[in-house]
Design an enzyme around this catalytic site. Sequence first.
Site, PDB file in Angstrom:
ATOM      1  N   GLU A  98      10.239   3.540 -31.020  1.00  0.00           N
ATOM      2  CA  GLU A  98      10.076   3.312 -29.592  1.00  0.00           C
ATOM      3  C   GLU A  98       8.868   4.112 -29.109  1.00  0.00           C
ATOM      4  O   GLU A  98       8.722   5.275 -29.501  1.00  0.00           O
ATOM      5  CB  GLU A  98      11.315   3.763 -28.800  1.00  0.00           C
ATOM      6  CG  GLU A  98      11.200   3.360 -27.335  1.00  0.00           C
ATOM      7  CD  GLU A  98      12.421   3.765 -26.491  1.00  0.00           C
ATOM      8  OE1 GLU A  98      13.314   4.468 -26.990  1.00  0.00           O
ATOM      9  OE2 GLU A  98      12.454   3.363 -25.338  1.00  0.00           O
ATOM     10  N   GLY A 117      13.386  14.039 -27.111  1.00  0.00           N
ATOM     11  CA  GLY A 117      14.680  14.678 -27.313  1.00  0.00           C
ATOM     12  C   GLY A 117      15.468  14.029 -28.445  1.00  0.00           C
ATOM     13  O   GLY A 117      15.946  14.701 -29.354  1.00  0.00           O
ATOM     14  N   ALA A 118      15.586  12.703 -28.400  1.00  0.00           N
ATOM     15  CA  ALA A 118      16.357  11.984 -29.401  1.00  0.00           C
ATOM     16  C   ALA A 118      16.111  10.491 -29.240  1.00  0.00           C
ATOM     17  O   ALA A 118      15.562  10.066 -28.231  1.00  0.00           O
ATOM     18  CB  ALA A 118      17.851  12.272 -29.260  1.00  0.00           C
ATOM     19  N   MET A 119      16.565   9.714 -30.247  1.00  0.00           N
ATOM     20  CA  MET A 119      16.280   8.285 -30.235  1.00  0.00           C
ATOM     21  C   MET A 119      17.482   7.485 -30.693  1.00  0.00           C
ATOM     22  O   MET A 119      18.100   7.800 -31.713  1.00  0.00           O
ATOM     23  CB  MET A 119      15.066   8.023 -31.140  1.00  0.00           C
ATOM     24  CG  MET A 119      14.668   6.568 -31.241  1.00  0.00           C
ATOM     25  SD  MET A 119      14.159   5.912 -29.631  1.00  0.00           S
ATOM     26  CE  MET A 119      14.705   4.218 -29.808  1.00  0.00           C
ATOM     27  N   GLU A 120      17.765   6.423 -29.946  1.00  0.00           N
ATOM     28  CA  GLU A 120      19.016   5.675 -30.105  1.00  0.00           C
ATOM     29  C   GLU A 120      18.967   4.543 -31.140  1.00  0.00           C
ATOM     30  O   GLU A 120      19.721   3.569 -31.007  1.00  0.00           O
ATOM     31  CB  GLU A 120      19.384   5.072 -28.743  1.00  0.00           C
ATOM     32  CG  GLU A 120      18.472   3.919 -28.251  1.00  0.00           C
ATOM     33  CD  GLU A 120      17.360   4.339 -27.296  1.00  0.00           C
ATOM     34  OE1 GLU A 120      16.963   5.523 -27.347  1.00  0.00           O
ATOM     35  OE2 GLU A 120      16.885   3.488 -26.522  1.00  0.00           O
ATOM     36  N   HIS A 138      24.191  10.540 -24.357  1.00  0.00           N
ATOM     37  CA  HIS A 138      23.137   9.620 -23.923  1.00  0.00           C
ATOM     38  C   HIS A 138      22.776   8.624 -25.029  1.00  0.00           C
ATOM     39  O   HIS A 138      22.771   7.406 -24.806  1.00  0.00           O
ATOM     40  CB  HIS A 138      21.903  10.430 -23.501  1.00  0.00           C
ATOM     41  CG  HIS A 138      20.758   9.610 -23.022  1.00  0.00           C
ATOM     42  ND1 HIS A 138      20.488   9.410 -21.685  1.00  0.00           N
ATOM     43  CD2 HIS A 138      19.801   8.936 -23.694  1.00  0.00           C
ATOM     44  CE1 HIS A 138      19.428   8.650 -21.565  1.00  0.00           C
ATOM     45  NE2 HIS A 138      18.974   8.351 -22.777  1.00  0.00           N
ATOM     46  N   GLU A 139      22.488   9.136 -26.215  1.00  0.00           N
ATOM     47  CA  GLU A 139      22.067   8.241 -27.302  1.00  0.00           C
ATOM     48  C   GLU A 139      23.212   7.321 -27.709  1.00  0.00           C
ATOM     49  O   GLU A 139      23.002   6.136 -27.973  1.00  0.00           O
ATOM     50  CB  GLU A 139      21.562   9.030 -28.508  1.00  0.00           C
ATOM     51  CG  GLU A 139      20.439  10.026 -28.210  1.00  0.00           C
ATOM     52  CD  GLU A 139      19.304   9.477 -27.368  1.00  0.00           C
ATOM     53  OE1 GLU A 139      18.997   8.262 -27.483  1.00  0.00           O
ATOM     54  OE2 GLU A 139      18.719  10.238 -26.578  1.00  0.00           O
ATOM     55  N   HIS A 170      23.574   4.469 -25.287  1.00  0.00           N
ATOM     56  CA  HIS A 170      22.541   3.442 -25.477  1.00  0.00           C
ATOM     57  C   HIS A 170      23.018   2.326 -26.411  1.00  0.00           C
ATOM     58  O   HIS A 170      22.475   1.228 -26.379  1.00  0.00           O
ATOM     59  CB  HIS A 170      21.289   4.053 -26.106  1.00  0.00           C
ATOM     60  CG  HIS A 170      20.258   4.525 -25.123  1.00  0.00           C
ATOM     61  ND1 HIS A 170      19.855   3.772 -24.034  1.00  0.00           N
ATOM     62  CD2 HIS A 170      19.505   5.655 -25.085  1.00  0.00           C
ATOM     63  CE1 HIS A 170      18.910   4.430 -23.371  1.00  0.00           C
ATOM     64  NE2 HIS A 170      18.681   5.584 -23.975  1.00  0.00           N
TER      65      HIS A 170
HETATM   66  N1  PHE Z   1      14.758   6.270 -25.903  1.00  0.00           N
HETATM   67  C1  PHE Z   1      14.900   7.696 -26.083  1.00  0.00           C
HETATM   68  C2  PHE Z   1      16.011   8.119 -25.141  1.00  0.00           C
HETATM   69  O1  PHE Z   1      15.868   8.188 -23.965  1.00  0.00           O
HETATM   70  C3  PHE Z   1      13.702   8.498 -25.744  1.00  0.00           C
HETATM   71  C4  PHE Z   1      12.536   8.290 -26.633  1.00  0.00           C
HETATM   72  C5  PHE Z   1      11.486   7.513 -26.201  1.00  0.00           C
HETATM   73  C6  PHE Z   1      12.503   8.874 -27.877  1.00  0.00           C
HETATM   74  C7  PHE Z   1      10.392   7.318 -26.989  1.00  0.00           C
HETATM   75  C8  PHE Z   1      11.405   8.690 -28.662  1.00  0.00           C
HETATM   76  C9  PHE Z   1      10.360   7.926 -28.230  1.00  0.00           C
HETATM   77  O2  PHE Z   1      17.089   8.340 -25.536  1.00  0.00           O
HETATM   78 ZN    ZN Z   2      17.489   7.082 -23.262  1.00  0.00          ZN
END
Ligand code: PHE
Ligand code: ZN
Length: 915
Positions: free
Chosen positions: A130, A274-277, A310-311, A314
């Site tokens: 992302e 922070g993190a990725m879903e 949060h993740e 998602h």
């Molecule tokens: N989509 C992720 C989140 O909000 C944030 C994110 C965006 C992580 C782009 C990496 C790169 O949980």
């Molecule tokens: Zn998010």
Amino acid sequence: MLQMIDDRETGPGAVVINRADYLAPAYWIDTVDLCFDLDPAKTRVLNKMTLRRNPDVPAQPLKLDGEELNLARVLVNGQGTSFKMEGSQLVLCDLPDAFELEIFTTTCPSKNTKLMGLYVSNDSFFTQCEAEGFRRITYFLDRPDVMASYSVTLRADKAKYPVLLSNGNLVAHGALEDGANGARHFAKWVDPHKKPSYLFALVAGQLVSREQRITSRAGKEHLLQVYVRPGDLDKTEHAMTSLMHSVAWDEARFGLKLDLERFMIVATSDFNMGAMENKGLNIFNTKYVLANQATATDVDFSNIESVVGHEYFHNWTGNRITCRDWFQLSLKEGLTVFRDQEFSQDLCAEASARAVKRIEDVRVLRTAQFPEDAGPMAHPVRPDSYIEISNFYTVTIYEKGAEVVRMMQTLVASINDPLGRDGFARGMTLYFERHDGQAVTCDDFAQAIADANPMSDLARLLPQFKRWYSQAGTPRVEALGAYDATARTYTLTLSQTCWPTPGQPVKEPFVIPVGLGLLGVDGQDLPLQLEGETSALAGTRTLVLTQDSESFTFVNLDAEPVPSILRGFTAPVVLEFDYTDAQLLHLLAHDSDPFNRWEAGQRLAVNSAVNAIKSIAVSADGTCANVLNDAYLGAMREVLRHPTLDSAFKDLVLTLPSETYLAEQLDVVDPQHIHAVREAMRQQLATALKADWEAAYAANHDTGAYTPDPESSGRRALAGMALTHLCLAARTSGDAVWPGKTLQRFKDAGNMTDRFNALAALVSSSHPLADQALALFHAMFKDEALVIDKWFSLQTSAPDRGGNILPAVKQLMKHADFSLKNPNRARSVISTFCQGNPAGFHRLDAAGYHFWCERVIELDALNPQVAARLARALDRWSKLAEPYRSNARQAITRVAARTDLSKDTLEVVTRALGQ
Ligand code: PHE
Ligand code: ZN
């Protein structure tokens, strides 16, 4: 359509993408079969796809996105084919309606310092796709509305990469014939769900996992795993617990079940965000996974809970229903932040802890998002254009987006559902009935919530409500109260305005829900009866402001009430009401709404600070005369001594508004003056309340065996705050006892929160003992990267005294543990200083700006996303007093003049100068 902007100004290839130009894709990709031969220096990627023409759009060539790829082979239906390159896109013409496409490329993960696409961190492979990272792995239609079924084979050296992970289910694994360097193995993963490319992930390396099997209410078995580096397993329990809570909560509150047999979280110490879903394979910054009581603070524990939530959330809001295009980003982010905020609140046992969480969330919104909304990067929750989408992962999309969703919940409330929770949950159900498996827009979401609540204010006002998505800027609501003693009525007039933002000179009125209560002389809530109504309602009610100005008249009032307006912070607006100090003290003492009770204290402090900034001179040594009056000090003493208020709430009330927040209340900003005034206030609170701080410390410092629950973390926070003030008081009194006790506490502490708070008390009062404690702390935690980040950022965010922080920052950059390549580390030193230490950064000699300029340029060559975020430290330059203003502009101009900038940084500095 893409619009070229002036080449000279923005460099080649910096194009503006417009929301209005959305076109459906010319082709659909149904299946993707990827095979990776993982090697840090040269990874081979074989990508076999099945595609078909989208019959709804005119026939046209297929244009696939790619970036920094070495292309070796392209086959259509197994045959060689002609292709051309247009910029970075691979273009194929004269294709059949349906076909198989095979693309073979290679990349170099070890040289990938941008941390987008496939990269190496601590000898393991990770991906980040992302928003537009998948194109750095293979050629693809890298846009969220193209959803495909993926199967992925990973092949690698078995000893170096024993763990091979991707999305979905593991369907095969085993040995391969030996490679040049020894035994190799493979794993094949199949994802049962279609997904957009930004949710693709793979991980390979030496990792270990904590596992948990759970059975859902419906009797389904799931495997939960948290993968970390060997040695970190003792820091995974809290993340796993948070994940289990998340699974249970989403099912209980929204009926949304885990739709996977296996759900994995993997931690990496090199991560931009922070993190990725990623579907079934979330990848996290270690900062939001690893915690035990020895290394993590209460704040870390609570952040982990909300980011894990949060993740996980998602998985439905973002993954099952995704965004049609990146302009709709808040469709998933605003909604998912709202969900994680609600999750954290619902996990609180006590109502007072829920209120504390709400205040913390609003504080983030007001100190970070309001300035964004008033600066050069201001954009609507659904932006109209961007150059680099990475720049739009903002507090506006996330936090303001969450407030917009929260207002929807408020606006579907009814008599039997006063908070709107049931109505909102019905809306979510309809949203999934209509759009599961689709890529949709913010309109689709708002429509579903409204349609599920046809009698609601939201349904009635939907087109106007959606201005929250299209208009940038923070509305101001001005309130005026008039009491008529003979008629026994109180009329509240609410008027709204919103200042221009870039590209939006004129705003139409918003729909603004305003929570309201009226307090009587005894501090009790008065019954609220509007003119024309036959009966009164007790407590809070929600007024809905839709016009430029509207009046509401309440009847049957024997005396002038004190209005408590915008209770619970029902809308992301600035509320202006000309409260007297006496009224604010009344609210602070009695308001039944904890948010407004806290807010009253903040208003008193802001008023004192703003008056002092306008009228009190700063002497040569950077100090200034007393700022706070006895009434304020008395009220703070009462809060601190209060027998029933929560410690966490007391901590929030006693915390002065930040320098950044104060700056936003002023038209012209002199950061040194603000700092001097706020430091004087802190010092005064410390000295005047010394005995009360001692009592607070005595009552709160022992919290028993460590658990990170809200009650005991509140007590730790207040004890820490007491220590800071006692060390500050010692500065003027010369007292050696409390600094000594603080050092002892630092040494004896049974958990990181107490230890770090004691260290911070010494550092923030600049006590001579601080150096000794800092050295000891480093020695104790030299192998704990996340703790060393804290060690750096504590020093770079310390209160500036006579310009001492910038030299310290430069010194810290020479420390053996410093690295520009690791985002967490770079941020702990550079961003913490430039963005979290206004007085250290904004120097009369402009040395802070020179430093910023050099670091932005250096970082931009390595990691544009990190650089572009740092570049935003000077967003608010045009509000600065001279000479800061001119010096800051010069520094931005110097960055903008570089011809080799990434489009990320270029967009930020161009917008800053456009003001
Ligand atoms: N989509 C992720 C989140 O909000 C944030 C994110 C965006 C992580 C782009 C990496 C790169 O949980
Ligand atoms: Zn998010």
